[in-house]
Scaffold this active site. Structure first.
Site, PDB file in Angstrom:
ATOM      1  N   LYS A 131      -8.736  -6.541  -2.406  1.00  0.00           N
ATOM      2  CA  LYS A 131      -7.697  -5.506  -2.299  1.00  0.00           C
ATOM      3  C   LYS A 131      -8.385  -4.184  -1.981  1.00  0.00           C
ATOM      4  O   LYS A 131      -9.588  -4.046  -2.201  1.00  0.00           O
ATOM      5  CB  LYS A 131      -6.934  -5.381  -3.622  1.00  0.00           C
ATOM      6  CG  LYS A 131      -5.593  -4.702  -3.506  1.00  0.00           C
ATOM      7  CD  LYS A 131      -4.491  -5.644  -3.060  1.00  0.00           C
ATOM      8  CE  LYS A 131      -3.210  -4.894  -2.718  1.00  0.00           C
ATOM      9  NZ  LYS A 131      -2.088  -5.815  -2.458  1.00  0.00           N
ATOM     10  N   ASP A 171       0.153  -3.002   2.321  1.00  0.00           N
ATOM     11  CA  ASP A 171       0.698  -2.929   0.956  1.00  0.00           C
ATOM     12  C   ASP A 171       1.475  -1.607   0.932  1.00  0.00           C
ATOM     13  O   ASP A 171       1.850  -1.097   1.999  1.00  0.00           O
ATOM     14  CB  ASP A 171      -0.434  -2.965  -0.096  1.00  0.00           C
ATOM     15  CG  ASP A 171       0.079  -3.140  -1.529  1.00  0.00           C
ATOM     16  OD1 ASP A 171       0.485  -4.248  -1.875  1.00  0.00           O
ATOM     17  OD2 ASP A 171       0.099  -2.161  -2.296  1.00  0.00           O
TER      18      ASP A 171
HETATM   19  P1  NDP Z   1       6.313   0.033   0.791  1.00  0.00           P
HETATM   20  O1  NDP Z   1       5.416   1.204   0.834  1.00  0.00           O
HETATM   21  O2  NDP Z   1       6.874  -0.513   2.046  1.00  0.00           O
HETATM   22  O3  NDP Z   1       7.548   0.342  -0.184  1.00  0.00           O
HETATM   23  C1  NDP Z   1       7.363   0.705  -1.510  1.00  0.00           C
HETATM   24  C2  NDP Z   1       8.713   1.069  -2.093  1.00  0.00           C
HETATM   25  O4  NDP Z   1       8.568   1.290  -3.486  1.00  0.00           O
HETATM   26  C3  NDP Z   1       9.267   2.336  -1.509  1.00  0.00           C
HETATM   27  O5  NDP Z   1      10.679   2.289  -1.553  1.00  0.00           O
HETATM   28  C4  NDP Z   1       8.733   3.392  -2.488  1.00  0.00           C
HETATM   29  O6  NDP Z   1       9.501   4.573  -2.523  1.00  0.00           O
HETATM   30  C5  NDP Z   1       8.856   2.652  -3.798  1.00  0.00           C
HETATM   31  N1  NDP Z   1       7.849   3.168  -4.741  1.00  0.00           N
HETATM   32  C6  NDP Z   1       6.514   3.291  -4.543  1.00  0.00           C
HETATM   33  N2  NDP Z   1       5.913   3.836  -5.605  1.00  0.00           N
HETATM   34  C7  NDP Z   1       6.897   4.043  -6.502  1.00  0.00           C
HETATM   35  C8  NDP Z   1       6.938   4.581  -7.798  1.00  0.00           C
HETATM   36  N3  NDP Z   1       5.814   5.033  -8.402  1.00  0.00           N
HETATM   37  N4  NDP Z   1       8.146   4.627  -8.431  1.00  0.00           N
HETATM   38  C9  NDP Z   1       9.269   4.173  -7.818  1.00  0.00           C
HETATM   39  N5  NDP Z   1       9.278   3.659  -6.577  1.00  0.00           N
HETATM   40  C10 NDP Z   1       8.136   3.605  -5.941  1.00  0.00           C
HETATM   41  O7  NDP Z   1       5.515  -1.101  -0.035  1.00  0.00           O
HETATM   42  P2  NDP Z   1       5.761  -2.661  -0.080  1.00  0.00           P
HETATM   43  O8  NDP Z   1       7.208  -2.934  -0.003  1.00  0.00           O
HETATM   44  O9  NDP Z   1       4.838  -3.293   0.873  1.00  0.00           O
HETATM   45  O10 NDP Z   1       5.200  -3.007  -1.536  1.00  0.00           O
HETATM   46  C11 NDP Z   1       6.042  -2.961  -2.690  1.00  0.00           C
HETATM   47  C12 NDP Z   1       5.374  -3.762  -3.808  1.00  0.00           C
HETATM   48  O11 NDP Z   1       5.206  -5.125  -3.376  1.00  0.00           O
HETATM   49  C13 NDP Z   1       3.993  -3.300  -4.236  1.00  0.00           C
HETATM   50  O12 NDP Z   1       3.811  -3.559  -5.605  1.00  0.00           O
HETATM   51  C14 NDP Z   1       3.069  -4.214  -3.432  1.00  0.00           C
HETATM   52  O13 NDP Z   1       1.800  -4.334  -4.040  1.00  0.00           O
HETATM   53  C15 NDP Z   1       3.853  -5.505  -3.509  1.00  0.00           C
HETATM   54  N6  NDP Z   1       3.515  -6.483  -2.489  1.00  0.00           N
HETATM   55  C16 NDP Z   1       3.643  -6.196  -1.160  1.00  0.00           C
HETATM   56  C17 NDP Z   1       3.363  -7.168  -0.216  1.00  0.00           C
HETATM   57  C18 NDP Z   1       3.617  -6.948   1.231  1.00  0.00           C
HETATM   58  O14 NDP Z   1       3.523  -7.922   1.986  1.00  0.00           O
HETATM   59  N7  NDP Z   1       3.951  -5.758   1.684  1.00  0.00           N
HETATM   60  C19 NDP Z   1       2.839  -8.477  -0.604  1.00  0.00           C
HETATM   61  C20 NDP Z   1       2.819  -8.707  -2.027  1.00  0.00           C
HETATM   62  C21 NDP Z   1       3.117  -7.718  -2.913  1.00  0.00           C
HETATM   63  P3  NDP Z   1       8.960   5.903  -1.761  1.00  0.00           P
HETATM   64  O15 NDP Z   1       9.252   5.665  -0.329  1.00  0.00           O
HETATM   65  O16 NDP Z   1       9.757   6.985  -2.371  1.00  0.00           O
HETATM   66  O17 NDP Z   1       7.484   6.033  -2.065  1.00  0.00           O
END
Ligand code: NDP
Length: 450
Positions: A131, A171
């Site tokens: 990671k 991510d």
């Molecule tokens: P994105 O950056 O596309 O989206 C993240 C989302 O979560 C946004 O809506 C963001 O809001 C919100 N967010 C981020 N930080 C916070 C916080 N501290 N409090 C509340 N909301 C928050 O990321 P992903 O969708 O790719 O990833 C989301 C999760 O899924 C993570 O935990 C990641 O590790 C996990 N994941 C992702 C994978 C992937 O393929 N993308 C694979 C496996 C796991 P804002 O825009 O306001 O920051």
């Protein structure tokens, strides 16, 4: 600080992990959760302790941190910190995403790399765990600024990655745009067109379904889980937190499976739409315009916006899909879900439920799908992207989607069977840890790594 682990050696190991790196609470939380569930395995196979497997498991093979200088559009130079942790390569090259978010530090990167090792194993594909990321905040940056940052990040990271060594992906804060810039710089430096990153654009080696994979996979996993309990998505109210990559495609698949998603969020707040979320509008606001979720309520009369995201879990639902970030669903939120009739929680984000929340959900008999198992679809399709790059072929959407369904179904059954075998039937969190651990530890022992 944490519950004692019911095995003297593992408890001592946990204490040593905390003493060695005291400022890493997220990493401690992830290690504690895994070691606790491995007690019955270690009791049955004490040689794993003697041969050092447990100690090796909690220490990354390699951890690099580096300086990332970049220039903004006004010519001002900023310096961020970049990281890559290469946690475990027992079953394949390191694989895991890059996160760009101001909260990124050693603890977050290590917790994610540790979890990734188990998750990747559950896909059934030959990939180890890694990671990385940076404390860079892509929010409100221009495309040119993001590009310059990505290029500078790759100027250092290219030394540690490669298609048979370590293959990063996206991510939080790293989507198709960032992967494109990172890949372009990797190619420029190495003069190699290689599958050293996944999540690439379709015109330069990307795989169909990669964008959708984590969210779709989450729903395939949850579908297996709820069906085994005689329930279904059909006609069920669903909550999805976040509105990024995972959340958007979880919403899409949950809807295709007959569920009604009524709420989504970002880090500022959440929207509730009793008519069901209009996903095209969310995609327009989030993927195209890169604006805040509050915009949704301004454009959709049936929706209400609430500032702050924690209260999203107070909305009555049957299935909850936390898809934003770690520790976003705490004990209070879990109790609200239970009180309002929720019957299943499936983690889309990594470690979104606090340990207290998981305990409350499990004690109330709520079906619980742990992230390592339920969100492994993203990395699963990333591994399929690596395969397609190696054989220089592109599979159809249907072919990749079918493979994704199989990966998720196998992950569900592996976790369920391992839990049952060790006397914890229904505890998918323990089952996922055990199923992966058995395979990884055998590979470590066979290679004389410990
Ligand atoms: P994105 O950056 O596309 O989206 C993240 C989302 O979560 C946004 O809506 C963001 O809001 C919100 N967010 C981020 N930080 C916070 C916080 N501290 N409090 C509340 N909301 C928050 O990321 P992903 O969708 O790719 O990833 C989301 C999760 O899924 C993570 O935990 C990641 O590790 C996990 N994941 C992702 C994978 C992937 O393929 N993308 C694979 C496996 C796991 P804002 O825009 O306001 O920051």
């Amino acid at each position: 600080m944490k519950m004692k682990i019911a095995n003297e050696y593992l408890n001592g190991l946990m204490e040593r992990v905390i003493a060695r790196d005291p400022g890493e609470p997220e990493f401690h939380q992830a290690v504690h959760e895994v070691l606790t569930s491995l007690v019955p395995v270690v009791n049955e196979r004490p040689e794993l302790i003697k041969k050092g497997v447990m100690d090796s498991l909690v220490e990354p093979e390699r951890f690099v941190s580096f300086r990332v200088p970049w220039e903004d559009d006004q010519g001002v130079v900023h310096v961020n910190r970049g990281y890559r942790v290469q946690f475990n390569s027992a079953i394949g090259p390191y694989k895991g995403g890059l996160r760009f978010h101001p909260s990124v530090n050693e603890s977050i990167v290590k917790f994610l790399g540790f979890e990734q090792t188990f998750k990747n194993c559950l896909t059934g594909l030959p990939i180890g765990g890694g990671k990385g990321g940076s404390d860079f905040n892509p929010r409100n940056k221009s495309d040119s600024e993001v590009m310059r940052f990505c290029q500078s990040f790759m100027n250092e990271m290219y030394k540690y990655i490669g298609p048979d060594m370590d293959v990063p992906a996206g991510d939080i804060g790293v989507g198709g745009r960032e992967i494109g810039y990172l890949f372009g710089q990797y190619k420029r430096i190495t003069t190699q067109f290689q599958g050293a990153l996944t999540g690439k654009g379709l015109s330069f080696g990307g795989s169909l379904v990669r964008k959708e994979a984590t969210g779709y996979g989450l729903c395939y996993f949850a579908d297996n889980m709820v069906k085994d309990a005689g329930r279904s998505f059909e006609g069920t109210t669903v909550l999805v937190s976040g509105s990024g990559n995972v959340a958007i495609y979880a919403c899409e698949k949950a809807t295709q499976l007959g569920g009604k998603v009524v709420a989504m969020s970002d880090s500022d707040g959440f929207v509730y739409d009793a008519d069901g979320i209009d996903l095209d509008l969310i995609k327009q606001i989030k993927e195209v315009e890169r604006k805040r979720i509050s915009e949704y309520a301004q454009r959709k009369p049936s929706a209400q916006y609430t500032e702050g995201c924690a209260k999203i879990w107070n909305i009555p639902c049957g299935i909850a899909l936390p898809c934003a970030t770690q520790n976003e669903l705490d004990e209070q939120a879990a109790k609200a879900l239970i009180a309002n009739g929720c019957f299943a929680v499936a983690e889309g984000a990594n470690m979104p439920c606090t340990p207290e929340a998981v305990e409350a959900l499990q004690a109330a008999g709520i079906l619980f799908a742990p992230a390592k198992a339920s969100n492994c679809g993203g990395v699963g399709v990333s591994a399929l992207e690596m395969t397609q790059n190696s054989i220089r072929l592109s599979w159809s959407f249907e072919e990749v989607d079918n493979r994704l369904r199989d990966i998720m179904s196998n992950a569900y059954h592996s976790a369920a069977e391992a839990a049952a075998r060790y006397g914890m039937a229904g505890n998918l969190a323990a089952g996922a840890n055990i199923a992966s651990f058995l395979k990884i530890s055998d590979a470590m022992l066979a290679q004389g790594l410990v």
